[in-house]
Design a protein around this motif. Structure first.
Motif, PDB file in Angstrom:
ATOM      1  N   VAL A 527       0.940  -1.186  -0.039  1.00  0.00           N
ATOM      2  CA  VAL A 527       0.193   0.116  -0.094  1.00  0.00           C
ATOM      3  C   VAL A 527       0.872   1.233  -0.022  1.00  0.00           C
ATOM      4  O   VAL A 527       0.752   2.024  -0.873  1.00  0.00           O
ATOM      5  N   ASN A 528       1.864   1.268   0.835  1.00  0.00           N
ATOM      6  CA  ASN A 528       2.638   2.372   0.769  1.00  0.00           C
ATOM      7  C   ASN A 528       3.626   2.433  -0.183  1.00  0.00           C
ATOM      8  O   ASN A 528       4.000   3.633  -0.815  1.00  0.00           O
ATOM      9  N   GLU A 529       4.009   1.487  -0.661  1.00  0.00           N
ATOM     10  CA  GLU A 529       4.764   1.389  -2.081  1.00  0.00           C
ATOM     11  C   GLU A 529       4.177   2.260  -3.213  1.00  0.00           C
ATOM     12  O   GLU A 529       4.617   3.209  -3.834  1.00  0.00           O
ATOM     13  N   GLN A 530       2.827   1.734  -3.162  1.00  0.00           N
ATOM     14  CA  GLN A 530       1.765   2.263  -4.281  1.00  0.00           C
ATOM     15  C   GLN A 530       1.896   3.900  -3.967  1.00  0.00           C
ATOM     16  O   GLN A 530       2.086   4.700  -5.004  1.00  0.00           O
ATOM     17  N   ARG A 531       1.678   4.203  -2.893  1.00  0.00           N
ATOM     18  CA  ARG A 531       1.553   5.547  -2.433  1.00  0.00           C
ATOM     19  C   ARG A 531       2.846   6.233  -2.951  1.00  0.00           C
ATOM     20  O   ARG A 531       2.881   7.743  -3.484  1.00  0.00           O
ATOM     21  N   LEU A 532       3.865   5.916  -2.534  1.00  0.00           N
ATOM     22  CA  LEU A 532       5.488   6.261  -2.590  1.00  0.00           C
ATOM     23  C   LEU A 532       5.716   6.620  -4.326  1.00  0.00           C
ATOM     24  O   LEU A 532       5.977   7.563  -4.701  1.00  0.00           O
TER      25      LEU A 532
END
Ligand SMILES: Nc1ncnc2c1ncn2[C@@H]1O[C@H](COP(=O)(O)OP(=O)(O)OP(=O)(O)O)[C@@H](O)[C@H]1O
Length: 604
Positions: A527-532
């Protein structure tokens, strides 16, 4: 020298302790000299006054005047000495403070390779043990030692006036002692130099161990590491014991000289009194002077050895100051340092048409004869996301370090925004680049201080939280005890993924023309990878972003890919084209794709 960014305007390496001490303190230093002279004069006069007192007793004259003079001389000497010592101590502390500030500032301005070679523990030792030894130099050098010398000389002169034959006997008895002490002092200087180096190495090893404490504990290596440190500590102790053995000779040698002189003077003086060449009062005064001679002699001898210690410490400071600071990173005076114009004014935005980075046949090695980059050649477009891929150890991080001008290439040419790297001052260059290192390093400061690091324009809370929101960290920071003002020290830490996001937020806030990211998603969940990735996309729309990437999702997403293999660039281009034409890349990607269709670019 190799691997350097041009030498900066470092002030002279030579450390003139006396001149530094006198800087802004001329009057005080003169007062200290005067007080010390008064104190020494009173000490010198005391035995003469006692002699006069004795004479007065013998002749039956009144005692009051000489007794009053004797008390005044005794108290005057003590009071003047104490005041001189206080004033000098205060000046010394101020000098040590300036020296510490200068050392810290200079160390931060050093070239990375020099700072690493010197070692953090060794640099820290300059602020502790070496600073204490400089204080020794200040306490002894300008006053104690000259005064001890003057006292010895003055005493000898008065003794000569009382009876020159007895003076010759005294000097003869002390000559052998002075010879031995001269040899000891020479040996001590060498020992102290070795002690200084070893203490620095010990501090360095201890700091390195503390930095690795997690691993040491995880592998239950406390005993092993302690044993290694203990070995180093014993090495220091051995050198210090050798020095102490030499030092311990000094006082007994002087005392022995005094004993011999005393016997010779008593015998010689008795004979001269019988001859009628010497009065009893003069003989008593002479003996008092002889007894008084030991103290300044011991002070002079131990002062000379203390000075040796201080001179060794001075050399260690000079060695640091002799290391050149990077150009533009050193302002001699923190208070008057002007803000760097490149960071304050809004710059012209770098052109999208000009490549952000160009490497032409770049050769570089951390050590001579061991090249890490072997003729690397590639181009980073002025806009968009460029991924640097390659097996571990192929030189990807080294490429980012060279772009930042942390080191200089051995040969070849590097351009940033169309300008040769050597034409950029390190400070100006770095004001155009935002860098997230592999370890996502954060300072032991507040979240806010970490975010605005290097930024000259203020940023309000709304701006900071909006940037944190872009990297998915706003809620986490709001939940900290003091929000943006929470200090990230030993007590309050962040997870690996939170650190990565905070480091990226700092890069976003920097509003730089070129962003360098060293594996920014290695600790992140999907999830955070996508956000980043979205945050990086927004960055890449307006500037060049270079990302060292291992994850297939990041690589497939890039506009441009540079493939590295053992220090050379195998190929560069778009992801799909590279998969078709570059077997090394296809293999690298296939190894990571875990069955996914690695040929297809990923949709944003
Ligand atoms: N400070 C250093 N001193 C000496 N050699 C170094 C230093 N840093 C890296 N190297 C060497 O340079 C080579 C390239 O290292 P670099 O970190 O650039 O590789 P990388 O491709 O980024 O690797 P990874 O993907 O594992 O991070 C390696 O062989 C490494 O041993």
């Amino acid at each position: 020298m190799k691997h350097t960014a041009g030498p900066g305007a470092a002030p002279a390496a030579e450390l003139k302790v006396l001149r530094e001490l006198a800087r802004g303190n001329g009057l005080q230093l003169a007062a200290v000299g005067l007080l010390a002279l008064v104190s020494t004069g009173a000490t010198l006069a005391l035995p003469l006054v006692v002699g006069k007192l004795l004479g007065a007793i013998q002749s039956g004259e009144g005692l009051t005047v000489w007794a009053a003079v004797m008390v005044a001389a005794g108290f005057g000497s003590a009071a003047a000495g104490a005041l001189a010592s206080f004033l000098l101590g205060r000046m010394g502390q101020r000098l040590i403070c300036r020296l510490r500030v200068r050392t810290m500032r200079h160390s931060l301005g050093l070239r990375l390779a020099d700072a690493r070679r010197e070692g953090s523990g060794n640099l820290v030792a300059r602020l502790t043990s070496d600073a204490a030894r400089i204080k020794n130099l200040i306490d002894i050098g300008p006053v104690q030692l000259p005064m001890a010398g003057i006292t010895v000389l003055g005493t000898l002169v008065v003794m000569g006036l009382l009876d020159w034959v007895l003076l010759l006997i005294t000097v003869g008895a002390f000559l052998a002692a002075v010879g031995i002490i001269t040899l000891v002092v020479k040996g001590l200087r060498r020992k102290y130099a070795a002690v200084g180096e070893e203490v620095g190495t010990l501090a360095q090893s201890f700091v390195a161990a503390l930095d690795s404490l997690t691993v040491i504990k995880a592998y239950r290596a406390e005993d092993t590491v302690s044993a290694n440190l203990a070995e180093r500590a014993r090495k220091v102790a051995k050198l210090e014991t050798d020095a102490a053995r030499m030092e311990s000779l000094m006082v007994p040698v002087i005392n022995l000289g005094q004993q011999i002189a005393l016997v010779a003077v008593v015998v010689g003086g008795g004979a001269r009194m019988l001859d009628g060449h010497l009065l009893l009062a003069d003989f008593v005064a002479f003996l008092l002077y002889l007894l008084q001679l030991t103290a300044p002699l011991i002070m002079a001898a131990s002062g000379v050895s203390g000075i040796q210690l201080g001179l060794v410490a001075r050399k260690r400071f000079e060695d640091v100051f002799a290391l050149p600071a990077e150009e533009g990173t050193y302002s001699p005076d923190v208070a008057t340092a002007a803000p760097r114009s490149a960071s304050v004014q809004k710059r012209a935005v770098a052109s999208a048409e000009v490549p952000a980075v160009r490497f032409e046949d770049v050769v570089f090695g951390y050590e001579a004869e061991r090249p890490v980059l072997r003729g690397a050649r590639f181009t980073v477009p002025g806009r968009g996301l460029t991924a640097v891929v390659g097996l571990s150890g192929s030189g990807k991080t080294t490429v980012l370090s060279l772009i930042e001008r942390f080191m200089e290439p051995d040969s070849g040419r590097i351009e940033v925004h169309g300008r040769d790297l050597s034409d950029w001052s390190p400070a100006d260059l770095r004001s155009r680049i935002a860098y997230v290192d592999q370890a996502s390093t954060l300072l032991q400061e507040s979240v806010r201080a970490n975010l605005v690091l290097g930024r000259r324009r203020p940023a309000d809370d709304t701006t900071l939280y909006s940037v944190l929101d872009r990297v998915g960290l706003a809620e986490d920071i709001r939940a900290l005890p003091d929000g943006l003002d929470t200090v990230l020290d030993g007590a309050t830490g962040l997870s690996g993924g939170q650190r990565q996001r905070l480091a990226l937020a700092r890069a976003v806030l920097a509003d730089a023309d070129l962003v360098l990211l060293d594996e920014p998603t290695s600790h992140l969940d999907s999830v955070n990878e996508q956000r980043l990735r979205l945050a990086v996309d927004r960055l890449a729309a307006e500037r060049a972003v270079v990302v060292v990437a291992h994850r297939i999702s990041t690589i497939q997403h890039a506009d441009h890919v540079i493939v590295m293999d053992r220090g050379a660039v195998t190929d560069e281009g778009g992801h799909a084209a590279l998969v078709d034409r570059c077997p090394a890349y296809a293999e690298l990607v296939a190894g990571q794709s875990l069955g996914a269709d690695f040929r297809a670019p990923v949709a944003a």
